[in-house]
Motif scaffolding. Structure first.
Motif, mmCIF file in Angstrom:
data_model
loop_
_atom_site.group_PDB
_atom_site.id
_atom_site.type_symbol
_atom_site.label_atom_id
_atom_site.label_comp_id
_atom_site.label_asym_id
_atom_site.label_seq_id
_atom_site.Cartn_x
_atom_site.Cartn_y
_atom_site.Cartn_z
ATOM 1 N N ASN A 73 0.828 -1.216 0.000
ATOM 2 C CA ASN A 73 0.000 0.000 0.000
ATOM 3 C C ASN A 73 0.860 1.264 0.000
ATOM 4 O O ASN A 73 0.576 2.242 0.706
ATOM 5 C CB ASN A 73 -0.946 0.012 1.198
ATOM 6 C CG ASN A 73 -2.050 -1.021 1.063
ATOM 7 O OD1 ASN A 73 -2.371 -1.459 -0.035
ATOM 8 N ND2 ASN A 73 -2.627 -1.411 2.187
ATOM 9 N N GLY A 74 1.941 1.241 -0.766
ATOM 10 C CA GLY A 74 2.805 2.407 -0.888
ATOM 11 C C GLY A 74 3.843 2.541 0.200
ATOM 12 O O GLY A 74 4.691 3.434 0.142
ATOM 13 N N HIS A 75 3.823 1.665 1.222
ATOM 14 C CA HIS A 75 4.796 1.716 2.313
ATOM 15 C C HIS A 75 5.891 0.679 2.068
ATOM 16 O O HIS A 75 5.606 -0.515 1.914
ATOM 17 C CB HIS A 75 4.127 1.435 3.658
ATOM 18 C CG HIS A 75 3.070 2.427 4.032
ATOM 19 N ND1 HIS A 75 3.359 3.674 4.534
ATOM 20 C CD2 HIS A 75 1.714 2.356 3.946
ATOM 21 C CE1 HIS A 75 2.232 4.329 4.771
ATOM 22 N NE2 HIS A 75 1.214 3.549 4.420
ATOM 23 N N VAL A 76 7.133 1.133 2.010
ATOM 24 C CA VAL A 76 8.257 0.211 1.828
ATOM 25 C C VAL A 76 8.555 -0.472 3.160
ATOM 26 O O VAL A 76 8.710 0.194 4.201
ATOM 27 C CB VAL A 76 9.511 0.964 1.331
ATOM 28 C CG1 VAL A 76 10.695 0.008 1.226
ATOM 29 C CG2 VAL A 76 9.234 1.614 -0.018
ATOM 30 N N VAL A 77 8.626 -1.802 3.141
ATOM 31 C CA VAL A 77 8.930 -2.579 4.346
ATOM 32 C C VAL A 77 10.149 -3.445 4.065
ATOM 33 O O VAL A 77 10.437 -3.794 2.913
ATOM 34 C CB VAL A 77 7.733 -3.457 4.783
ATOM 35 C CG1 VAL A 77 6.553 -2.598 5.197
ATOM 36 C CG2 VAL A 77 7.327 -4.424 3.674
ATOM 37 N N SER A 78 10.877 -3.792 5.124
ATOM 38 C CA SER A 78 12.094 -4.590 4.956
ATOM 39 C C SER A 78 11.782 -6.068 4.757
ATOM 40 O O SER A 78 12.604 -6.808 4.222
ATOM 41 C CB SER A 78 13.018 -4.400 6.156
ATOM 42 O OG SER A 78 12.324 -4.670 7.365
ATOM 43 N N HIS A 79 10.611 -6.497 5.210
ATOM 44 C CA HIS A 79 10.173 -7.889 5.041
ATOM 45 C C HIS A 79 8.676 -7.933 5.306
ATOM 46 O O HIS A 79 8.067 -6.927 5.714
ATOM 47 C CB HIS A 79 10.928 -8.820 6.002
ATOM 48 C CG HIS A 79 10.910 -8.341 7.428
ATOM 49 N ND1 HIS A 79 9.795 -8.413 8.224
ATOM 50 C CD2 HIS A 79 11.872 -7.748 8.175
ATOM 51 C CE1 HIS A 79 10.053 -7.910 9.411
ATOM 52 N NE2 HIS A 79 11.315 -7.487 9.412
ATOM 53 N N LEU A 80 8.074 -9.093 5.082
ATOM 54 C CA LEU A 80 6.630 -9.238 5.289
ATOM 55 C C LEU A 80 6.297 -9.915 6.614
ATOM 56 O O LEU A 80 5.149 -10.323 6.824
ATOM 57 C CB LEU A 80 6.010 -10.010 4.121
ATOM 58 C CG LEU A 80 5.894 -9.196 2.827
ATOM 59 C CD1 LEU A 80 5.461 -10.076 1.674
ATOM 60 C CD2 LEU A 80 4.933 -8.021 3.001
ATOM 61 N N SER A 81 7.291 -10.039 7.492
ATOM 62 C CA SER A 81 7.020 -10.524 8.839
ATOM 63 C C SER A 81 6.510 -9.361 9.683
ATOM 64 O O SER A 81 7.056 -9.040 10.743
ATOM 65 C CB SER A 81 8.288 -11.133 9.462
ATOM 66 O OG SER A 81 8.004 -11.682 10.733
#
Length: 577
Positions: free
Chosen positions: A397-405
């Motif tokens: 949703n447009g937010h960069v995350v380092s992983h999906l945990s």
């Protein structure tokens, strides 16, 4: 042998001080019983009346009883601490396994994980129960006895003081040899566990391919290697036990000779000589008791080290980059992976430059040959695996995350693997896994949508029937329906991750189950990994994987028109069928 990490366990330092004080008291009891036993013997030697030895023998009996009671008290103090520690370690190991996810299991092997989490903790319990008390006794009691002997005759005390470290030095040399062999034995045990578990899992396939006898020979050779390693450890154990008994007996004999010369030339009286002689075996006894259990605790020490190593492994951080509340996946929500890499061993990529984009309520199929990376990709999407940090980005949703945990993401999807895990609980409790507060009415409706109603009617207690390990057996199709009922019960989770859910089902069962699964797809983002071609017709978009890469992607019609990897893979599968 006494692992320094033991002192980091809760309550161990305080307990060590108490055990040391009790060891000092036990040493005093040993001296008391030796003195009064010798006094009674000397009285009889001098032809005193039996009445004169009643008091010394009574004090001897009291001291002996006190010594035995101290042993009981020390074990009584140690046992609750060991029980609590082993229970805490088991919980910590299970929590750590949950945090580490499938990557750790894949890297170390299922058998190794089971060995560490179950039998490993039992070995740690044995290790703690045996080694702590005996190490403290070995460090305290000989000094108490030696100080008393020094007050009687310093030459014998000096000899005993000199022989003790020499014996320990010799035992250390043998101990290192035993430790090396025990390490190899423990590794062999873990290897045998992995082979056994893998062979059991693949036994039906091996039978179909006619390879069961070949793998039976493989298991035989692995177990035979473990047997030889075990015999090597036993040989060292027998050698060290013989050497310890020989040197301690020889040392006591030398002390007896010195005392005999002293009695002959009149430099020592009979009573102190007899007291020293009686105390000499007790001086070496803690060392012998420790050595007798040394080899029995080696595997426990290895298991404790393995547990500590696993608990020290880093776990994914930054798990709240999307917040802590469940993600509200809607028709305009997006998930994007851009050149994401992942490797189980940190060297060879298992997913290489994976790029994909999902929007809203898409149905995305993931196909590929066995070992192409389908399950790895599903586990990465579920946050069970952490991508390599060197390259690639993940955007939700447009937010960069380092992983999906991420806590928000993982509270927003259902994960349905090949073999859904069923807990040892009632059928209702298993269905309500994601919604533990759901009522029986809602659970019953979810079970009906999943096609479980007719089966539930045959159960003795209906939804309250115990299922799972050690209870009523459940077929593969029923287990998948229970997993689907979980999805029907919780309508707030709008993302579905299927990892070949019908791989182990026959065609008839799969056809029936498909009628139940398809309604679940409505208003959900679906990732469906499969090698069954008929599912592709239900997908909006298809990812074709090969050797950890997405080699082709698009709608089924686009892939058909492209006449590339998708068509080639389809033709191979049809030809195999």
């Amino acid at each position: 042998m006494f692992d320094p990490a033991l002192f980091t366990l809760p309550g161990m330092r305080r307990l060590t001080v108490i055990l040391a004080l009790l060891a000092v008291l036990e040493g005093l009891f040993i001296i008391t019983q030796a003195y009064f036993l010798s006094l009674a013997i000397v009285g009889l030697w001098h032809l005193h009346s039996l009445r004169s030895i009643v008091q010394p023998m009574l004090i001897f009996a009291i001291a002996w009883t006190g010594r035995q009671l101290l042993v009981v008290i020390k074990n009584h103090l140690m046992y609750p601490m060991v029980e609590k520690t082993s229970g805490d370690l088991r919980r910590q190991v299970m929590q750590k396994l949950y945090q580490l996810g499938p990557s750790y299991v894949a890297k170390t092997g299922t058998g190794n994980v089971v060995t560490t989490a179950l039998e490993g903790i039992d070995k740690v319990q044995t290790y703690l129960m045996l080694v702590v008390i005996k190490v403290i006794d070995m460090m305290v009691i000989p000094w108490v006895i030696l100080i008393y002997i020094a007050t009687l005759r310093w030459r014998e005390a000096l000899f005993l003081l000199a022989t003790f470290p020499l014996i320990i030095l010799f035992m250390i040399i043998l101990g290192y040899a035993a430790q090396a062999k025990a390490d190899r034995q423990y590794v062999g045990y873990q290897r045998m566990s992995n082979h056994f578990v893998d062979t059991l899992r693949g036994l039906p396939t091996l039978k179909q391919l006619g390879l069961s006898k070949q793998y039976a020979n493989n298991v035989y050779h692995v177990s035979e290697g473990y047997r030889k390693q075990t015999m090597s450890v036993i040989k060292i154990a027998m050698l060290s036990t013989f050497a310890l008994d020989f040197f301690t007996t020889l040392s006591i004999a030398v002390v007896a000779v010195f005392l005999g010369f002293g009695l002959v030339d009149g430099t020592i009286a009979l009573l102190p000589a007899l007291v020293i002689l009686v105390l000499s075996p007790d001086y070496f006894l803690p060392l012998r008791q420790f050595a007798s259990d040394y080899h029995a605790t080696l595997n426990g020490k290895n298991a404790f080290a393995a547990v500590q190593e696993m608990l020290a492994l880093p776990v994914p951080t930054d798990q709240e980059q999307l917040g802590t509340t469940p993600l509200n996946w809607e028709a305009d929500s997006t998930l994007q992976l851009d050149h994401v890499n992942f490797s189980y061993d940190g060297q060879h990529p298992d997913l290489n430059a994976v790029s994909l984009q999902a929007r809203g309520y898409q149905r995305i199929g993931i196909i590929g040959a066995s070992g192409s990376g389908k399950s790895t990709l599903i586990n990465l999407l579920g946050g069970f695996l952490t991508p390599d940090k060197q390259a690639g980005t993940i955007t939700v949703n447009g937010h960069v995350v380092s992983h999906l945990s991420q806590k928000a993401w993982q509270q927003s999807f259902f994960y349905i693997p090949q073999s859904p895990y069923l807990f040892h609980a009632t059928l209702a409790e298993n269905i309500a896994f994601y919604q533990p507060d759901a009522g029986l009415g809602a659970i019953g409706q979810a079970a009906e949508k999943a096609g479980l109603t007719n089966w539930i009617k045959t159960l003795p207690d209906g939804l309250n029937t115990q299922i799972g390990e050690g209870a009523r057996g459940v077929s593969g199709g029923q287990a998948q329906r229970i997993a689907l009922a979980r999805a029907f019960l919780d309508d707030s989770r709008r993302v579905l991750l299927f990892d070949e859910p019908t791989a182990h089902l026959d065609i008839e069962t799969e056809a029936e189950l498909k009628k139940t699964i398809l309604p679940v797809f409505e208003n959900h983002l679906v990732f469906f990994a499969t090698h069954r071609l008929h599912w592709i017709n239900q997908m909006d978009y298809v990812l074709v994987m090969d050797h950890g890469q997405i080699v082709e992607q698009g709608t089924p019609a686009e892939l058909e028109a492209h006449n590339g990897a998708y068509v080639h893979l389809r033709d191979e599968m049809v030809g195999a069928i």
